[in-house]
Design a protein around this motif. Sequence first.
Motif, mmCIF file in Angstrom:
data_model
loop_
_atom_site.group_PDB
_atom_site.id
_atom_site.type_symbol
_atom_site.label_atom_id
_atom_site.label_comp_id
_atom_site.label_asym_id
_atom_site.label_seq_id
_atom_site.Cartn_x
_atom_site.Cartn_y
_atom_site.Cartn_z
ATOM 1 N N GLN A 264 26.684 38.547 49.399
ATOM 2 C CA GLN A 264 27.723 37.826 48.686
ATOM 3 C C GLN A 264 28.224 36.603 49.439
ATOM 4 O O GLN A 264 29.158 35.962 49.003
ATOM 5 N N ALA B 33 29.819 43.648 42.609
ATOM 6 C CA ALA B 33 31.196 43.536 43.098
ATOM 7 C C ALA B 33 31.538 44.716 44.002
ATOM 8 O O ALA B 33 31.232 45.864 43.702
ATOM 9 N N ILE C 183 37.200 35.692 48.703
ATOM 10 C CA ILE C 183 35.885 35.083 48.567
ATOM 11 C C ILE C 183 35.481 34.549 49.937
ATOM 12 O O ILE C 183 36.132 33.648 50.475
ATOM 13 N N THR D 67 30.848 31.053 40.641
ATOM 14 C CA THR D 67 30.364 32.355 40.186
ATOM 15 C C THR D 67 31.518 33.314 39.957
ATOM 16 O O THR D 67 31.582 34.015 38.948
ATOM 17 N N TYR D 68 32.471 33.335 40.889
ATOM 18 C CA TYR D 68 33.621 34.230 40.739
ATOM 19 C C TYR D 68 34.511 33.831 39.574
ATOM 20 O O TYR D 68 35.123 34.690 38.922
ATOM 21 N N HIS E 191 34.305 35.648 36.324
ATOM 22 C CA HIS E 191 34.664 37.070 36.270
ATOM 23 C C HIS E 191 36.175 37.246 36.453
ATOM 24 O O HIS E 191 36.643 37.677 37.511
ATOM 25 N N LEU F 26 38.629 38.884 39.526
ATOM 26 C CA LEU F 26 39.641 38.108 40.239
ATOM 27 C C LEU F 26 41.000 38.788 40.186
ATOM 28 O O LEU F 26 41.737 38.813 41.182
#
Length: 455
Positions: free
Chosen positions: A322, A388, A395, A409-410, A413, A417
């Motif tokens: 990640q 995840a 992050i 990318t985050y 979602h 978050l």
Amino acid sequence: MKLLLISDAPILFENKEKVAYAPYVKEMNMWMKYATSTTYVCPTKYDRSLLTKAFDFQDCEIKSVKRLEFHTLFSAIISFFSIPYQAVILWNAMRKADHIHLRCPGNLALLAAIVQILFPSKRKTVKYAGNFDPMASQPMAYRWQKSLLSNTFLTKNIKVLVYGEWPNQTKNIQAFFTATYSRYQIQPVANRNWKGPYKAVFVGTMGANKRPLEVFELIKELRANGVAISLDYYGDGPLKKDIEIKVKQAGLEDHISLHGNVENSIVTKAYKNSHFSLLLSKSEGWPKAVAEAMFWGCIPVASKVSCVPWMLGYSSSELGVQSYELRDDVSNSKALGSNLEIKDQETYPLGLGKGFDASSSGSDARSLSKGRERLQNKKNNPSANFAANKEQRGILITDLSRAVEAVSTYLGHPELLQHMSQAAATWSQQYTIDDFESEIALLLKETDPPKASKK
């Protein structure tokens, strides 16, 4: 209990009061509170500006020593010849103390770490405020200190308080923390709209180590790719003027603001109202901008330095999945546009291309629309999916050239978050100033229980 505090941090005299760097004073007041008498061995001169605060306990004794500096040949010669005298000062102070507390890393702290070997029966604590990562590339003096303090044969009856949990450490190494807020300040995490628009903050010194220019480039490229995000800088430093110029050249004055140094209450309000706190530092000890942001549910976007992965809930096995390796090699530096020279032609050094430029011809709306389309395609790309981690609290950026890709990318979602925001607050709210003081009291109580409190 007679407490001895040894530190490279200077104590100065202003208006007949003993003062020092404000955050340092805040912590030292807690140590002094539980001692019957306190002696400092430290420098008493400092040639740069310092945000100072007076000690609560002004009856402490100060044994002044010269700063040990080796930056120039002249300073190295002076420091070398002063070492025997300073060693005698340290030995005599340690001989009289009940509890010895060292503040590391530092040159005086290194000398004190050597002298303390002569007092194996004395109770000792060390606050190692730097990066204790055994794999970190650091100056030789830092490595010597870590090695000496970890050596249970030479260094006895000691607890070394370090930031983070590191593998294969000796029994005298103990994970510790620093705190800013009280448990009485804990509040439910504010609801945020994780579908945007987003607010981000940068809190810290605007110098090369904190990488505020790279933070600017990150925000610029996110906006170029259709992300509605704004940034507020809090802090001052040598790069502030460069960033002001870049903000103006990019036409981002409505989206990026520089506030300078402000009161803590203003920073706290900013954390509460922001989605992300950005810290792309080259080096850290305990990054307050990360821990403080997490306390209010503001998600950190931070580089992989010191104990940051531990703070954000990453295990070593996940770092390659990640996040990516953060490098400072020449080619990467050029790719990031680290050169401070201001050029007429705008570049996008984080690598996603020129999707939006306020100075370019054509419609801003059309540019933003194209950027959003590219970003949406990236979100829908199966290769952008990731597993995840339920413990993840932020992050982690370990390849700066892919920071925009990682953050984007985050952003696809929002449920993740929201979970990260709550997890960040839950974790950080364990470490309050009340717990911090209680831990200090326990450390000193082991030395002299009957005299461990001063009313």
